[in-house]
Design a protein around this motif. Sequence first.
Motif, PDB file in Angstrom:
ATOM      1  N   ILE A  63       0.835  -1.205   0.000  1.00 22.65           N
ATOM      2  CA  ILE A  63       0.000   0.000   0.000  1.00 22.65           C
ATOM      3  C   ILE A  63       0.863   1.246   0.000  1.00 22.65           C
ATOM      4  CG2 ILE A  63      -1.681   1.301   1.365  1.00 22.65           C
ATOM      5  CD1 ILE A  63      -2.795  -1.464   2.257  1.00 22.65           C
ATOM      6  N   ALA A  64       1.947   1.243   0.772  1.00 25.13           N
ATOM      7  CA  ALA A  64       2.835   2.405   0.807  1.00 25.13           C
ATOM      8  C   ALA A  64       3.439   2.674  -0.571  1.00 25.13           C
ATOM      9  CB  ALA A  64       3.931   2.199   1.835  1.00 25.13           C
ATOM     10  N   THR A  65       3.856   1.618  -1.259  1.00 24.39           N
ATOM     11  CA  THR A  65       4.443   1.791  -2.589  1.00 24.39           C
ATOM     12  C   THR A  65       3.419   2.354  -3.562  1.00 24.39           C
ATOM     13  OG1 THR A  65       6.006  -0.022  -2.213  1.00 24.39           O
ATOM     14  CG2 THR A  65       5.546   0.586  -4.503  1.00 24.39           C
ATOM     15  N   GLN A  66       2.196   1.826  -3.501  1.00 26.90           N
ATOM     16  CA  GLN A  66       1.150   2.308  -4.403  1.00 26.90           C
ATOM     17  C   GLN A  66       0.805   3.763  -4.147  1.00 26.90           C
ATOM     18  OE1 GLN A  66      -2.588  -0.035  -4.944  1.00 26.90           O
ATOM     19  NE2 GLN A  66      -3.584   1.849  -4.232  1.00 26.90           N
ATOM     20  N   GLN A  67       0.773   4.161  -2.851  1.00 27.19           N
ATOM     21  CA  GLN A  67       0.288   5.483  -2.484  1.00 27.19           C
ATOM     22  C   GLN A  67       1.387   6.534  -2.375  1.00 27.19           C
ATOM     23  OE1 GLN A  67      -2.846   4.419  -3.321  1.00 27.19           O
ATOM     24  NE2 GLN A  67      -3.463   6.046  -1.897  1.00 27.19           N
ATOM     25  N   GLY A  73      -5.041  10.537  -6.592  1.00 30.38           N
ATOM     26  CA  GLY A  73      -5.744   9.328  -6.990  1.00 30.38           C
ATOM     27  C   GLY A  73      -7.010   9.106  -6.189  1.00 30.38           C
ATOM     28  N   SER A  74      -7.755   8.058  -6.526  1.00 30.68           N
ATOM     29  CA  SER A  74      -9.037   7.769  -5.873  1.00 30.68           C
ATOM     30  C   SER A  74      -8.936   6.669  -4.830  1.00 30.68           C
ATOM     31  CB  SER A  74     -10.079   7.377  -6.930  1.00 30.68           C
ATOM     32  OG  SER A  74      -9.660   6.217  -7.628  1.00 30.68           O
ATOM     33  N   GLU A  75      -7.779   6.033  -4.681  1.00 36.56           N
ATOM     34  CA  GLU A  75      -7.639   4.950  -3.721  1.00 36.56           C
ATOM     35  C   GLU A  75      -7.558   5.484  -2.293  1.00 36.56           C
ATOM     36  OE1 GLU A  75      -6.362   3.762  -7.710  1.00 36.56           O
ATOM     37  OE2 GLU A  75      -5.783   5.415  -6.391  1.00 36.56           O
ATOM     38  N   ARG A  76      -8.203   4.783  -1.358  1.00 36.84           N
ATOM     39  CA  ARG A  76      -8.238   5.175   0.046  1.00 36.84           C
ATOM     40  C   ARG A  76      -8.019   3.933   0.914  1.00 36.84           C
ATOM     41  NH1 ARG A  76      -8.278   9.052  -2.730  1.00 36.84           N
ATOM     42  NH2 ARG A  76      -9.632  10.895  -2.664  1.00 36.84           N
ATOM     43  N   TYR A  77      -7.279   4.073   2.027  1.00 39.32           N
ATOM     44  CA  TYR A  77      -6.953   2.918   2.854  1.00 39.32           C
ATOM     45  C   TYR A  77      -7.006   3.247   4.336  1.00 39.32           C
ATOM     46  CZ  TYR A  77      -5.303   0.710  -1.405  1.00 39.32           C
ATOM     47  OH  TYR A  77      -5.237   0.170  -2.666  1.00 39.32           O
ATOM     48  N   ALA A  78      -7.428   2.262   5.128  1.00 30.54           N
ATOM     49  CA  ALA A  78      -7.324   2.316   6.582  1.00 30.54           C
ATOM     50  C   ALA A  78      -6.583   1.070   7.041  1.00 30.54           C
ATOM     51  CB  ALA A  78      -8.701   2.399   7.229  1.00 30.54           C
ATOM     52  N   LEU A  79      -5.503   1.254   7.801  1.00 29.91           N
ATOM     53  CA  LEU A  79      -4.702   0.164   8.348  1.00 29.91           C
ATOM     54  C   LEU A  79      -4.886   0.180   9.856  1.00 29.91           C
ATOM     55  CD1 LEU A  79      -1.422   0.759   6.283  1.00 29.91           C
ATOM     56  CD2 LEU A  79      -3.462  -0.554   5.636  1.00 29.91           C
ATOM     57  N   VAL A  97       3.989   5.564   5.256  1.00 31.42           N
ATOM     58  CA  VAL A  97       2.574   5.915   5.094  1.00 31.42           C
ATOM     59  C   VAL A  97       2.449   6.858   3.908  1.00 31.42           C
ATOM     60  CG1 VAL A  97       0.525   6.871   6.207  1.00 31.42           C
ATOM     61  CG2 VAL A  97       2.269   5.705   7.591  1.00 31.42           C
ATOM     62  N   GLY A  98       1.692   6.446   2.901  1.00 27.83           N
ATOM     63  CA  GLY A  98       1.515   7.261   1.712  1.00 27.83           C
ATOM     64  C   GLY A  98       0.220   8.052   1.739  1.00 27.83           C
ATOM     65  N   TYR A  99      -0.115   8.618   0.592  1.00 22.62           N
ATOM     66  CA  TYR A  99      -1.323   9.430   0.476  1.00 22.62           C
ATOM     67  C   TYR A  99      -2.574   8.634   0.825  1.00 22.62           C
ATOM     68  CZ  TYR A  99       1.214  13.168  -1.933  1.00 22.62           C
ATOM     69  OH  TYR A  99       2.065  14.194  -2.241  1.00 22.62           O
ATOM     70  N   TYR A 100      -3.554   9.325   1.420  1.00 24.82           N
ATOM     71  CA  TYR A 100      -4.880   8.788   1.697  1.00 24.82           C
ATOM     72  C   TYR A 100      -4.820   7.489   2.497  1.00 24.82           C
ATOM     73  CZ  TYR A 100      -5.743  11.986  -2.195  1.00 24.82           C
ATOM     74  OH  TYR A 100      -5.767  13.080  -3.019  1.00 24.82           O
ATOM     75  N   PHE A 141       0.525  15.427   1.966  1.00 26.24           N
ATOM     76  CA  PHE A 141      -0.769  15.690   2.568  1.00 26.24           C
ATOM     77  C   PHE A 141      -1.510  14.375   2.842  1.00 26.24           C
ATOM     78  CE2 PHE A 141      -0.627  19.147  -0.926  1.00 26.24           C
ATOM     79  CZ  PHE A 141       0.170  19.982  -0.160  1.00 26.24           C
ATOM     80  N   TRP A 142      -2.713  14.470   3.440  1.00 23.09           N
ATOM     81  CA  TRP A 142      -3.754  13.442   3.459  1.00 23.09           C
ATOM     82  C   TRP A 142      -3.251  12.073   3.918  1.00 23.09           C
ATOM     83  CZ3 TRP A 142      -3.736  15.828  -1.808  1.00 23.09           C
ATOM     84  CH2 TRP A 142      -4.415  17.063  -1.781  1.00 23.09           C
ATOM     85  N   ARG A 143      -2.820  12.026   5.158  1.00 29.58           N
ATOM     86  CA  ARG A 143      -2.438  10.774   5.810  1.00 29.58           C
ATOM     87  C   ARG A 143      -2.497  11.015   7.312  1.00 29.58           C
ATOM     88  NH1 ARG A 143       2.870  10.530   2.568  1.00 29.58           N
ATOM     89  NH2 ARG A 143       1.685  12.028   1.328  1.00 29.58           N
TER      90      ARG A 143
END
Length: 613
Positions: A63-67, A73-79, A97-100, A141-143
């Motif tokens: 997820i970190a690599t993708q974000q 982008g439109s992807e959103r994640y909660a860990l 920790v990446g975006y969103y 931003f947005w993390r």
Amino acid sequence: MVPRAAAPVVRLVTLLAMLVWGLAAPAHAAPQAAAPPNPFGPNTYVFTPDMPQAQIQATVDRIATQQKDNQFGSERYALLFAPGTYGTAANPLNFQVGYYTEVAGLGRNPGDVTINGSVEVYNRCVTNADGSTSCYALDNFWRSLSNMKIALAGKSGCQASANFWATSQAASLRRVQVIGGNLSLMDYCSAGPQYASGGFIADSDLSAGTTINGSQQQFLVRDSKLGGWSNGVWNQVFSGVENAPAQSFGQPGGQPYTTLPRTELSRERPYLYLDASGQYQVLVPTARHQSSGTTWANGPTAGTSIPLSDFLIANPATSGRDIDKALKAGKNLLLAPGVYDVSSPIHVKRADTVVLGLGFPTLRPTGDSPVLHTASVPGIKVAGMIVDAGPALTPTLVQLGDCGKCAKGSNGDDPTTLNDVYLRIGGASAGRTQDALTVNASDVVLDNIWSWRADHGTGVGWTTNTADRGLVVNGDRVHGLGLFVEHYQKDNVVWNGEDGRVVFFQNEFPYDPPSQAAWSASPTIKGYAAFLVSPGVQRFTGWGMGAYSFFNQGVDIHATRAFQVPVTPGVRMHDLLTVFLNGSGGIDSVVNGVGAPVTQANSGQASQVVSYP
């Protein structure tokens, strides 16, 4: 500060993504003996200490690599991490920790979840037009990171010196404890220029080490405990913070520190946790008056627990009719990760309703109505979401209350609260609004708000992402604790209510006025105000408030003043500043004609006003 990087191509949420909601769970969610349920759908991951660490590591790394570069982008994640310990000193859990991406512990207290390792954000490196590379945190931003203890372990070289959280706006740290080393808010291990423009910390214990502020231009720390704080740049504010640096704003040779021993009124963000029987609850913290230190220093955070069964768990495929039906039936609302197209306002009419976002859900109007509209009732809590403007002009994106200055339904002991709510006009896609956030209710706490007319990304331009004001306050007794309001085309903030109090404000004027005539409040006033307290207001107090200019169109643009306030005994401003970042023109005074101008001649140097009038 430098111009922010160009954005990647926007990826819009698709119908297919909504249709497959709930049909497939993340691979990690296969039933295990000790695993709690995951009722939140795809893109929410619930980890437990008995899961193979290699499986957890692979998931968070993917997820970190993708974000990492997925700014729009439109992807959103909660860990989410169930109570217990993850990693060891010999085999640590280290991830970025990446975006969103929201990372949160599911304990009742931060110490219930311990990560031996690190949870970090480093500089983002971009390729410049000339082929060179610049690395900085200006666009990080947005993390978020919350409700856990981090015991530093497993790193080497420069990066072993701290847990790095090199971020800017919309990247909160809440209920975090760091032991075994320092916390750094800049990434001094990567290539330069290492700029950062944040940020916000609340309800955290960082007393085991030093918090390295470094290149952070401005920062607010609220109701926390520090072990030390380094550097200052332009504006650092501490409210209710144990072991905070001493007040020194405006003192010869001193740092720009504004230090208030207590926070007059606050309420921490609601959060998910697992109770002793393994059931999900949402803890709604009690409002605090004259507070200092963390809510959990002497035991569990005081508040009210609401079982998850009292929430509608919505996703982007949930209809507006179903949301309204649930709210009318007395349910609260939890928004799972995703991008939501909102055709009519979400109406919140019941006192003490909770609207909680998980994993940066993003709401966008499809028509000309607000996304969220609350009644004039006490105690509504809205937290953890992004609100985007849509293509149709809306009068406002979020409206709290209906009755302006009237006291109907307000309660100072049970304030309506917004925590970590971010409003965005342009950037992800073209959008327009008149006023991003309108407060027509009294007894409100605005806790870490970023209201941003985008200066980069998709749908950006003087006549494209149009927006007059980022925040309009009509209610009385409204408290702003961390207001970031940037780039709007008229007065960025207009405050009409009485007995308002703002602790920390950060603003950048719009970058893109095409001419002075296109950006002037009147023939005698150049530009607009970053923060305007209306002429009839009798009582208002502000602390630690800054405004910056970067007019980048090659035109000589000026703002006559950054702050405009009525001259009356009940309106008091403390620790104000302006800075010329780059470009042309400048700001001619700090407040009402008082304070030295900032232009290219003194670029990067703050003009300060310690007290006004």
